[in-house]
Design a protein around this motif. Structure first.
Motif, PDB file in Angstrom:
ATOM      1  N   LEU A 127       0.836  -1.205   0.000  1.00 48.71           N
ATOM      2  CA  LEU A 127       0.000   0.000   0.000  1.00 48.71           C
ATOM      3  C   LEU A 127       0.871   1.254   0.000  1.00 48.71           C
ATOM      4  CD1 LEU A 127      -2.660  -1.105   2.649  1.00 48.71           C
ATOM      5  CD2 LEU A 127      -2.939  -1.080   0.165  1.00 48.71           C
ATOM      6  N   PRO A 128       0.412   2.381  -0.599  1.00 48.50           N
ATOM      7  CA  PRO A 128      -0.871   2.533  -1.310  1.00 48.50           C
ATOM      8  C   PRO A 128      -0.887   1.878  -2.683  1.00 48.50           C
ATOM      9  CG  PRO A 128       0.387   4.552  -1.429  1.00 48.50           C
ATOM     10  CD  PRO A 128       1.156   3.639  -0.525  1.00 48.50           C
ATOM     11  N   VAL A 129       0.306   1.701  -3.280  1.00 46.24           N
ATOM     12  CA  VAL A 129       0.431   0.931  -4.521  1.00 46.24           C
ATOM     13  C   VAL A 129       1.556  -0.071  -4.317  1.00 46.24           C
ATOM     14  CG1 VAL A 129      -0.422   2.757  -6.052  1.00 46.24           C
ATOM     15  CG2 VAL A 129       2.006   2.638  -5.501  1.00 46.24           C
ATOM     16  N   GLU A 130       1.494  -1.150  -5.036  1.00 48.65           N
ATOM     17  CA  GLU A 130       2.498  -2.191  -4.861  1.00 48.65           C
ATOM     18  C   GLU A 130       3.840  -1.737  -5.431  1.00 48.65           C
ATOM     19  OE1 GLU A 130       3.278  -6.648  -6.564  1.00 48.65           O
ATOM     20  OE2 GLU A 130       1.352  -6.278  -5.557  1.00 48.65           O
ATOM     21  N   ARG A 131       4.868  -1.760  -4.586  1.00 48.04           N
ATOM     22  CA  ARG A 131       6.220  -1.404  -4.996  1.00 48.04           C
ATOM     23  C   ARG A 131       7.177  -2.489  -4.515  1.00 48.04           C
ATOM     24  NH1 ARG A 131       5.974   2.472  -8.568  1.00 48.04           N
ATOM     25  NH2 ARG A 131       8.109   3.102  -8.096  1.00 48.04           N
ATOM     26  N   VAL A 132       8.190  -2.768  -5.324  1.00 47.88           N
ATOM     27  CA  VAL A 132       9.190  -3.780  -4.994  1.00 47.88           C
ATOM     28  C   VAL A 132      10.500  -3.066  -4.661  1.00 47.88           C
ATOM     29  CG1 VAL A 132      10.430  -5.822  -5.770  1.00 47.88           C
ATOM     30  CG2 VAL A 132       8.080  -5.428  -6.523  1.00 47.88           C
ATOM     31  N   TYR A 133      11.069  -3.388  -3.501  1.00 44.39           N
ATOM     32  CA  TYR A 133      12.305  -2.739  -3.058  1.00 44.39           C
ATOM     33  C   TYR A 133      13.397  -3.785  -2.820  1.00 44.39           C
ATOM     34  CZ  TYR A 133       9.442   1.385  -2.133  1.00 44.39           C
ATOM     35  OH  TYR A 133       8.595   2.456  -2.259  1.00 44.39           O
ATOM     36  N   ARG A 134      14.610  -3.402  -3.098  1.00 45.18           N
ATOM     37  CA  ARG A 134      15.785  -4.152  -2.678  1.00 45.18           C
ATOM     38  C   ARG A 134      16.291  -3.462  -1.421  1.00 45.18           C
ATOM     39  NH1 ARG A 134      17.736  -9.200  -2.955  1.00 45.18           N
ATOM     40  NH2 ARG A 134      20.005  -9.273  -2.835  1.00 45.18           N
TER      41      ARG A 134
END
Length: 422
Positions: free
Chosen positions: A158-165
């Protein structure tokens, strides 16, 4: 000549600085010379001793002056970094950054972290802020594992799907502080997913006609070896499938060229009336075979836009060909060109409208995706590759244009190209 002038100026500047730094020595030299003149009559040793002292002082001056300069430079260089606080350094990092201590308590979060993850204040428990199992394990391993750095992939929903390293590392030695740095990988993952989907779809589209051709070859070499009627039928099907593969390869190459070739606005003006007329003439046989009549509705005056004529020709060719293939039940297609009345900037709209079965509303946002088809069987029967509208969208993006689609089931569809005139 300028280099020599610069060298002279630098030499003069250094000489002036040296004179200023050695003012006391000059004064001492003057006094010494006066003393030599005054007392040389009393003793012959006075003059040599005075000159020896003067030389020793002159030799010592450069060393002392150079040491003072070095001390000043060192203090100037070393005095900047200690003045920068940890908050200033953290703020300079563009990625989200969080500093925490041995109790997994937040010590500091930079502005990027607060912007993305919401309120993060000093004293907050880090495991309570990030409850995902992978983040919990990362924090625990960092505090108890005795390692200097770790990295994991973390998905923020949330609020939007984000991918983190997420990289975790200790700060210095024995400070008891650790840092988390979040590097956004969402765009790279999206591109990788698009590439994988594209390869899968292209492979599937190629596999179907290849399987068909391979099957008919086996039939012709076996049961239909001596059957002229079957042989003719199968050869026609094989020719159609080979043509389908050729069209697919052409569209793939066209899309690849568009993506690889940079677009430079050359300032060349393209006459849209001339381009659309050429497209209509080239597709007249297809319209006749489909039982369609193409009607023209062109505005008067200049209808020019900046761009690449060949690419714009491809746009209108794909749109008119689709209208002829899928709108033949409407018996006519209307092609209109007119100055745009919508938008803040002047432009020209080219609309190709058919009166066929139309497109359901839920499909309209996706029809420009690669290999997306509203009706797979109808598209393949009409020799479609599923790439035509994707090519159209890509070309229009290069021309700062856009495509809008209006449709209602049973009443046809209207595809409008909006192109700026400047």
């Amino acid at each position: 000549m300028s280099d020599m002038d610069g060298q002279r100026q630098n030499w003069g500047r250094r000489a002036l600085q040296r004179l200023q730094a050695s003012g006391w020595l000059i004064a001492a030299g003057i006094v010494a010379m006066i003393a030599v003149q005054a007392f040389s009559v009393l003793s012959p040793l006075v003059a040599p001793l005075a000159m020896l002292g003067f030389v020793i002082a002159a030799m010592a001056l450069p060393l002392q002056t150079g040491r003072a300069d070095m001390d000043h430079d060192a203090s100037a260089q070393g005095g900047i970094l200690p003045q920068l606080s940890a908050e200033h350094l953290a703020a300079a990092v563009t990625e989200p950054l969080i500093v925490f201590d041995q109790t997994a308590t937040v010590v500091h979060a930079n502005a990027a972290a607060i912007s993305i993850f919401g309120s993060i204040t000093a004293g907050m428990s880090l495991p309570l802020k990030f409850r995902a199992p992978e983040m919990q394990a990362l924090i625990e391993d960092m505090l108890t594992g005795g390692v200097s750095s770790l990295a994991i992939d973390y998905v923020e929903k949330l609020p939007v799907e984000r991918v983190y390293r997420v990289s975790a590392s200790a700060i210095g030695h024995g400070t008891g502080l650790y840092v988390l740095v979040f590097k956004d990988q969402s765009e790279a993952r999206r591109i990788d997913r698009m590439r994988a989907d594209f390869i899968a779809n292209a492979s599937h589209e190629m596999r179907t006609p290849l399987a068909s051709i391979s099957g008919f070859i086996e039939t012709l070499r076996g049961p239909a070896r001596n059957d002229p009627a079957a042989r003719e039928q199968f050869l026609q099907i094989m020719q159609n499938q080979a043509g389908r593969m050729a069209r697919l390869i052409d569209d793939l190459l066209s899309l690849s060229r568009l993506e690889m070739k940079s677009f430079h606005r050359s300032g060349v003006r393209v006459d849209l009336r001339n381009v659309v007329e050429s497209v209509i003439d080239s597709l007249a046989p297809l319209a006749k075979d489909s039982g369609l009549e193409i009607e023209r509705n062109f505005a008067d005056g200049a209808l020019e836009v900046p761009g690449d004529r060949d690419e714009l020709y491809q746009v209108f060719e794909n749109l008119l060909e689709n209208a002829c293939k899928y709108g033949q039940s409407g018996e006519r297609v209307i092609v209109s060109i007119a100055p745009s009345t919508k938008g803040p900037e002047p432009g020209i709209d080219v609309t190709i409208r058919d009166f066929g079965p139309g497109i359901a509303e839920e499909h309209i946002p996706r029809v420009t995706e690669r290999f997306y088809r509203v009706d797979v069987e109808t598209s393949r029967s009409q020799k479609g590759t599923g790439l035509g509208l994707s090519i159209v969208k890509h070309i229009l993006t290069r021309h700062n244009g856009r495509l809008s689609i209006e449709s209602e089931l049973g009443k046809g569809a209207a595809f409008t190209v909006h192109l700026p005139t400047n």
